[in-house]
Design an enzyme around this catalytic site. Structure first.
Site, PDB file in Angstrom:
ATOM      1  N   GLU A  65       0.810  -1.225   0.000  1.00  0.00           N
ATOM      2  CA  GLU A  65       0.000   0.000   0.000  1.00  0.00           C
ATOM      3  C   GLU A  65       0.839   1.268   0.000  1.00  0.00           C
ATOM      4  OE1 GLU A  65      -2.553  -3.291   1.649  1.00  0.00           O
ATOM      5  OE2 GLU A  65      -0.508  -2.554   2.047  1.00  0.00           O
ATOM      6  N   HIS A 134     -10.597  -5.643   9.682  1.00  0.00           N
ATOM      7  CA  HIS A 134     -11.253  -5.618   8.369  1.00  0.00           C
ATOM      8  C   HIS A 134     -12.686  -5.092   8.464  1.00  0.00           C
ATOM      9  CE1 HIS A 134      -8.046  -8.631   7.862  1.00  0.00           C
ATOM     10  NE2 HIS A 134      -8.075  -8.351   6.577  1.00  0.00           N
TER      11      HIS A 134
END
Length: 338
Positions: A65, A134
């Site tokens: 990322e 998540h």
């Protein structure tokens, strides 16, 4: 006069269509992220783009990322219009330097001489037992930090129009989409998020809230999933003889404070719903907006948000913690009159 044929899309398909429209119109637009190529994105929002535009403009990346978001900042600063996907918003911790110290600040550092026209799209929300890394929303974390616009649509029409607006905007935009509203079967499907979406390109302005249900007795302000909880609660309250107005924020930055204030002036009561954490969040900011404006209130404002705990893995505990229509109705029925 011919009737317009209804064309209902999921948010996932509306997002992919918006990106396709802009990629056709502007060769500077490209997409990067994990599994956004042949797979079409874990949440379906880049489906079909790889086949349509190829690997040069739809770039699958490793799990890196910081690298691909940093690369997007550089590309945007050099005149391109990248769209990057941070698969889960929870992953912001590993790449926040690229997001906040570069993406959000570079225009300021350059004295306005360099723009960063990029879109960072990212999934939010829980409800399907994926635990604490998540399942968060963290809307306020991004809204709190200046230098970037932050949007969060609750239906497919807004998702397409706001994505087009975000891609065309010269500023960095964080586009937060709730997983439970995407229309992906394995995540559940919110039918009210699947609405008519025109084929042509159109923009929904960033920074403008929308009244999705008019009412006179209480204002329910919602963000993404909170809008749908609010609509369900409004139907339950109607059975009690209570007229609830539901306001969809749509945009967190800029925040449409005028729309919030005008609605509460009419109703005199306020409930704010957000799946983000209870303390230090958007719920408190919205309540402060109304109070600081001196709006006369019939009852103390209330908020329905996530408890200040890491999100549980077990379904019973997670469902207990999530906002719901029942919690909104309870908040109204226990409001302290002033």
């Amino acid at each position: 006069m011919s009737k317009v044929k209804e064309r209902k899309l999921t948010i996932a398909r509306a997002m992919a269509e918006a990106i396709s429209v802009e990629m056709k119109a502007d060769e500077k637009v490209f997409v990067m992220g994990e599994d956004i190529g042949e797979l079409g994105g874990v949440f379906g929002n880049t489906r079909g783009l790889y086949k349509e535009f190829g690997a040069e403009r739809v770039r699958d990346t490793p799990i890196s990322e910081t690298a691909f978001i940093g690369a997007a900042v550089g590309a945007a600063s050099d005149g391109m219009k990248p769209i990057v996907e941070l698969m889960f918003v929870d992953f912001f911790g590993v790449c926040f330097d690229a997001i906040y110290n570069m993406m959000a600040k570079n225009t300021y550092f350059a004295g306005g001489n360099v723009t960063v026209p990029m879109v960072l799209m990212t999934s939010t929300g829980g409800g399907y037992s994926d635990a604490g890394q998540h399942s968060q929303c963290v809307h306020a974390t991004f809204a709190h930090l200046p230098g970037m616009k932050v949007v969060a649509p609750s239906n497919a029409y807004d998702a397409k129009g706001m994505m087009i607006s975000a891609i065309r905007d010269p500023n960095p935009v964080v586009f937060m989409f709730h997983k439970a509203l995407q229309g992906m079967g394995w995540l559940g499907t919110e039918k009210d998020a699947i609405v008519h979406v025109p084929e042509e390109a159109y923009e929904v302005p960033l920074g403008k809230a929308a009244i999705v249900r008019e009412g006179t007795d209480v204002t329910i302000v919602g963000i993404t999933s909170g809008v749908h909880h609010g609509l369900k609660a409004a139907r339950e309250l109607e059975a009690q003889g209570v007229s609830a107005e539901v306001l969809d924020l749509r945009s967190l930055v800029p925040l449409d404070r005028d729309a919030i204030i005008e609605s509460v002036k009419k109703t005199g009561r306020l409930i704010v719903v957000d799946e983000d954490y209870h303390s230090y969040g958007m719920t408190g900011e919205i309540i402060a907006t109304v109070v600081e404006a001196g709006v006369p209130m019939k009852a103390a404002p209330a908020r329905v948000a996530y408890p200040d705990i890491p999100i549980p893995f077990t379904r019973p505990m997670e469902q207990w913690a999530l906002p719901s229509p029942e919690k909104i109705v309870s908040a109204f029925n226990t409001m302290k009159e002033v």
